[in-house]
Each structure stands twice: as structure tokens, then as C-alpha cells.
Scaffold this motif. Sequence first.
Motif, PDB file in Angstrom:
ATOM      1  N   SER A   1      -3.068  -4.393  -4.043  1.00  0.00           N
ATOM      2  CA  SER A   1      -1.727  -3.752  -4.348  1.00  0.00           C
ATOM      3  C   SER A   1      -0.942  -4.854  -3.437  1.00  0.00           C
ATOM      4  CB  SER A   1      -1.377  -2.643  -3.546  1.00  0.00           C
ATOM      5  OG  SER A   1      -0.081  -2.406  -3.483  1.00  0.00           O
TER       6      SER A   1
ATOM      7  N   THR B   1       2.300  -4.885  -3.324  1.00  0.00           N
ATOM      8  CA  THR B   1       3.495  -4.330  -2.419  1.00  0.00           C
ATOM      9  C   THR B   1       3.411  -4.604  -1.099  1.00  0.00           C
ATOM     10  OG1 THR B   1       2.772  -2.319  -3.060  1.00  0.00           O
ATOM     11  CG2 THR B   1       4.436  -2.991  -4.395  1.00  0.00           C
TER      12      THR B   1
ATOM     13  N   SER C   1      10.822  -7.851  -5.825  1.00  0.00           N
ATOM     14  CA  SER C   1      10.701  -6.339  -6.315  1.00  0.00           C
ATOM     15  C   SER C   1      11.664  -6.479  -7.830  1.00  0.00           C
ATOM     16  CB  SER C   1      11.403  -5.663  -5.381  1.00  0.00           C
ATOM     17  OG  SER C   1      11.786  -4.183  -5.940  1.00  0.00           O
TER      18      SER C   1
ATOM     19  N   ARG D   1       8.742   4.140  -7.416  1.00  0.00           N
ATOM     20  CA  ARG D   1       7.440   3.271  -7.554  1.00  0.00           C
ATOM     21  C   ARG D   1       7.865   1.710  -7.513  1.00  0.00           C
ATOM     22  NH1 ARG D   1       4.070   1.617 -11.237  1.00  0.00           N
ATOM     23  NH2 ARG D   1       2.152   0.759 -10.376  1.00  0.00           N
TER      24      ARG D   1
ATOM     25  N   THR E   1       7.532  -2.060  -7.776  1.00  0.00           N
ATOM     26  CA  THR E   1       6.605  -2.856  -8.692  1.00  0.00           C
ATOM     27  C   THR E   1       7.226  -4.604  -8.394  1.00  0.00           C
ATOM     28  OG1 THR E   1       8.397  -2.452 -10.091  1.00  0.00           O
ATOM     29  CG2 THR E   1       6.164  -1.348 -10.585  1.00  0.00           C
TER      30      THR E   1
END
Length: 397
Positions: free
Chosen positions: A56, A58, A95, A103, A105
Motif C-alpha cells: 500500500s 499510501t 494524492s 479512501r 488513493t
Amino acid sequence: MSLQQLSLYNFRNYRRLEFRLPQGIITIQGDNAQGKTNLLEAIFYLATTRSPRTGSDTELVHWLAWEEEPIPYCRIIGHVQQGKEEERLEVVLTSQNGKNKGRRTLRKQVSINRVNRRALDLVGRMPTVLFYPQDIALVDDGPAIRRRYLDITLCQMERSYCRTLSHYNRLITRRNALLRTLRDERFIGDQLAYWNEKLVEWGTTIMWERYHLLDELDGLAGERHRQLSNGEERLHLIYRPSVVLLERDAPDEVPFPSAMSREMLAAGFRRQIARYQNEEIAAGMTLIGPHRDDFSFRVQGRDLRLYGSRGQQRTATLALKLAEVEAMTLRLGAMPLLLLDDVMAELDAHRRAMVLGSLAEAEQVIITTTDWSVFPANSIKEMTRYRVAAGQILLLT
Ligand code: ATP
Ligand code: MG
């Protein structure tokens, strides 16, 4: 090949980092939670466009950026020297929906010498091998991590592999969708024929490359393993492609037959696809192919995943990593950049000496440690030493 300059913006705990890297052995000491792994993760990401520890992205953006900046992003820039040529490699994760709105992404943008490129164009520009304590998962975890390992290694060595893999992965997604449609509409026509041929074409290339890599690694790792275990044990790496296993109807025991040609492999794949068509439609999923491959580590014929002690698993992983460095050097004609994250502490004196010995030839190595005492006194003078604390790196004199 060497990394001359690394710039990080909002990557993990590095808000801003400008780091000029010398050649040779670079050692970075820091207490726990200061940024050792994060630094190597950033370099590995630039080399492969993947984090070694998270799926992930993020997580890679600094927490404060998510809170403070209108459009949170993180950026990794590396200047790589290859002979007389210098390349500027850059990845930016931005982003897509501002900060904290539902959420998170991210959009991944890659550029080479400031020209936008696809992510897969970046892979292989800075061939890199990472050793870190979690490597042991290669031996004791499930097959996905071993496939990923083969793919990252091959992608860094063969541009065409990376392209074929990307075609193949997209094909699987589309073929699965088609299989679900066929299942739901209870209609079987020849729509699959085109996809099956592509599956065989790209899938065979992937298996063939994996087989050759493992064959090479088997020889190299076997030799390293013999030295590491004082000649007492022989390690084998055995490729276990789903296609061949099905062919022989003896799933656990059959290695990839060395007499098999590429044509035989393709023919076997085609046969399996025909044989499993109904199952595939019922499952709505592609059941055979390199996305189901695996390989095993065997010592004295036994699978280390099932029977190896922790120490045996560690030794096998280290042998594999040393072999990977050699295989890359042989194929690329130059040593890859080596990243060693805190691995010395868990090795005994014999293994430490072997690892340090194999670094002697390297153009550039970055080693992190919590404690200087893991290095023999006479090795320290050949290193450029740094200290990392709270996302800042300082040269020690
Ligand atoms: P250890 O010796 O324990 O392995 P380390 O120096 O390798 O420590 P890192 O894994 O590099 O430590 O992590 C350094 C710090 O970065 C940790 O405190 C971690 O919580 C923090 N960190 C991780 N992700 C982020 C992020 N997205 N934003 C800010 N800080 C982060
Ligand atoms: Mg760490």
C-alpha cells in the motif's frame, strides 16, 4: 553503476533529504525507528517501483503531509551514474483526492531525465539487490512472495520479461472476466481461443525465463550454501510450475525436467488449458499458468519450508541473495547496487565475514546497522560512515 545523489520529499519519516552518496561501502548507523529501513525502502522503490515491505503506497507518504498539505505527495529522485552517463530517475506519488477525504488513493508518476515514462520503463535502470531480515519469508511463506521475487529479479535483468509479464497480468484479468461471462451465460463458443493462444505465448516465455533463472541460481546458491554450511549440506532450488506439475500428476515431487524444451512446455500448457476448460469456466478463473508457479528450497532432498530449522532457512536465504548478486553481475556485466538492512546482527562471525568478503568487489553498497560492533575493526576504515536520527543523515568523520 552507482547512486550519486538521493532526494526525498515526504517519504516516510524523511520530510526533506538531500543525500550525496560516495562510491564503495556506505554504512549508516541509527537507533531503532530513525529511518534506516525507510531509506533503503526508498532506494528499492526507485529501482523497482515497488516497496519491499508494503503493498500500500499510501503508507509511504509522510503522515504530516496527509494532514498539512492541500495535495499530499511524496517524491523520490535519484541521480544514477552508469559509466559516463548520468540519469535522473524520479517517482512521484500524488494524492488523487486531496487530503483525508475518504479512501486515500495515489497516482504514480515516473520520469527519466524529466521525461514522463511508464513505471516499467524505470525498472532495470538501477539494478539493486536488497538483503533484509524479512527475506526469510522467501523460504517459509506462501508462493506469492517467491513469484514476486523471481519477477522483480528478472524484470531488473530483462526489459522484455517485464513487458511480457505486464501483458500476461492484464490478460489474466480479462480472461477471468470472460470466463465468468461464459459461466454466467452458460454459453461456450470459441471466444476463448484467442486468449488461450496469448496465454500460452506469454505464459511460456515467463516460465522459460523463470526456469533459466532458477537453474542459474541453483548452481550459484548451491556453491554459496556449501561454503556457508562448511560443506555439510547441499541446497537445491527447484522450479515448480503449475503446468508441468499437472502434466505429471504428482504435484509435490516433480521438478522441472531439464530435458524439456520450450516447445514441449508450450504444448503441455496448451494441453492443460484444453483439459481444464470446464473447471476454469466453473471457477470463473484462470487455474493454470505462471501466476500459479512456485519454487522450493531443498536441502538433502527435503523442503526447507516444511522441515527446515530457522537457522537452515536463514542460511538458504543468504545463499540465494548472494547468488542473486552473482547472477545479476554475470548477466548485466556490472555489479548491482547492494542494500543490506540490519542483517549483520543476526549472522555469526563466519557468515559476516563471507558477506563482507562478497561486498569487496561492489561498486556501491549501503549497509545499515544499529550497532558498529557488528563490523570487524579492520573493515571500518574502508567504509564511509553516517548516522541517521529522526530522518536526518549526518556524515561521521
Ligand atoms: P529499526 O532499527 O527498528 O528497524 P529503522 O531505523 O529501520 O528502525 P524505520 O523502519 O526506517 O526505522 O522507521 C523510522 C520511523 O519512520 C518509525 O518511527 C516509523 O514509525 C516512521 N514512519 C513510518 N512510516 C511513516 C510515515 N508515512 N510518515 C512518517 N513517519 C513514518
Ligand atoms: Mg529497520
